[in-house]
Design a protein around this motif. Sequence first.
Motif, PDB file in Angstrom:
ATOM      1  N   VAL A   4       0.843  -1.200   0.000  1.00  0.00           N
ATOM      2  CA  VAL A   4       0.000   0.000   0.000  1.00  0.00           C
ATOM      3  C   VAL A   4       0.880   1.251   0.000  1.00  0.00           C
ATOM      4  N   PHE A  35      -4.704  -4.036  -6.305  1.00  0.00           N
ATOM      5  CA  PHE A  35      -5.013  -5.235  -5.536  1.00  0.00           C
ATOM      6  C   PHE A  35      -6.100  -6.011  -6.269  1.00  0.00           C
ATOM      7  N   ILE A  78     -13.070  -9.263   0.963  1.00  0.00           N
ATOM      8  CA  ILE A  78     -12.361  -8.188   0.238  1.00  0.00           C
ATOM      9  C   ILE A  78     -12.668  -6.839   0.885  1.00  0.00           C
ATOM     10  N   ALA A  79     -13.949  -6.603   1.187  1.00  0.00           N
ATOM     11  CA  ALA A  79     -14.331  -5.325   1.796  1.00  0.00           C
ATOM     12  C   ALA A  79     -13.633  -5.140   3.146  1.00  0.00           C
ATOM     13  N   GLN A 125     -10.013  -4.330   2.513  1.00  0.00           N
ATOM     14  CA  GLN A 125      -9.910  -2.969   1.988  1.00  0.00           C
ATOM     15  C   GLN A 125      -9.980  -1.962   3.132  1.00  0.00           C
ATOM     16  N   ASP A 126     -10.918  -2.185   4.049  1.00  0.00           N
ATOM     17  CA  ASP A 126     -11.053  -1.282   5.194  1.00  0.00           C
ATOM     18  C   ASP A 126      -9.833  -1.353   6.104  1.00  0.00           C
ATOM     19  N   LEU A 139      -6.696  -0.660   0.962  1.00  0.00           N
ATOM     20  CA  LEU A 139      -6.344  -1.140  -0.377  1.00  0.00           C
ATOM     21  C   LEU A 139      -7.052  -0.310  -1.445  1.00  0.00           C
ATOM     22  N   HIS A 140      -6.290   0.169  -2.405  1.00  0.00           N
ATOM     23  CA  HIS A 140      -6.865   0.945  -3.509  1.00  0.00           C
ATOM     24  C   HIS A 140      -5.851   1.058  -4.638  1.00  0.00           C
ATOM     25  N   VAL A 188      -9.005  -1.553  -6.053  1.00  0.00           N
ATOM     26  CA  VAL A 188      -9.318  -2.986  -5.965  1.00  0.00           C
ATOM     27  C   VAL A 188      -9.892  -3.457  -7.295  1.00  0.00           C
ATOM     28  N   HIS A 221     -19.459  -1.875  -4.686  1.00  0.00           N
ATOM     29  CA  HIS A 221     -18.310  -1.582  -3.818  1.00  0.00           C
ATOM     30  C   HIS A 221     -17.307  -0.621  -4.447  1.00  0.00           C
ATOM     31  N   TRP A 270     -15.484  -1.303  -7.000  1.00  0.00           N
ATOM     32  CA  TRP A 270     -14.334  -2.090  -7.429  1.00  0.00           C
ATOM     33  C   TRP A 270     -14.315  -2.173  -8.955  1.00  0.00           C
TER      34      TRP A 270
END
Length: 239
Positions: free
Chosen positions: A162, A169, A182-183, A186-187, A191-192, A194, A220, A222
């Motif tokens: 990151v 990702f 995944i969520a 990410q939190d 992660l960005h 996705v 989401h 994504w």
Amino acid sequence: MTLTLATTAQQAGYLLVNELFGPTFQGEGPSAGQRAAFLRLADCNLACAWCDSRHSWDWRRHDQAAETRRVTVETVAAQLLALGTDLVVITGGEPLLQAEAVTDLATLLRAAGRCIEVETNGTIPPPSQLTDLIERYNVSPKLRNAGLGSRPIDAAALTAFVTSGKAVFKFVACGADDAAQIAALQDAYGLHPVWVMPQATSPEEVVSGMRQLADTALEHSWNLTSRLHILLWGDQRGR
Ligand code: SF4
């Protein structure tokens, strides 16, 4: 985390190669459709249940002597450059098991004007020298669907990707449970961006898997990626 024995003995100036091929197209992620040369390095530190590259690391099912060769970094660079693509994708197996030689290779490829993507499972922190040389890490953290146990995630390594500022990702996802994992990741790690991708080894599975994922991905925020090489050539090696 479930780890196999990482048997890749690094030898200065050499790469342990499984296969080198192209020109073809990058099949997945942000560069899908772009002409590319591929280097698949041998050995992996994971053993995912659905791995479609077992020939690069599973020496119980595949002949290690037939599937691997130790090649100088200079020779590998020359072979990749001869394929005449702007993009070189270094994949595996797990390429960062050979981070030192991969960095040497990236130095030669960058000097020749190539863009480089490194595909990794996200369990080995990337060396900063390599980060400076490449365009992007395509990081594929594994969810429970990979059969690696409940927590196949290395927090320190994921955080390092990151903070590298050069990672996307990409998750192999199927159903609602995968989306929830995944969520949560990410939190937890910020992660960005996705990307999600179906677990598919036939054109029919790619299409049906993408249809299953599409609405969830949009909900989401994504991105959704196909597997272009599977759509074009099925599960054929070296494409
Ligand atoms: S990390 Fe990648 S190469 Fe290694 S076992 Fe999993 S899917 Fe296969």
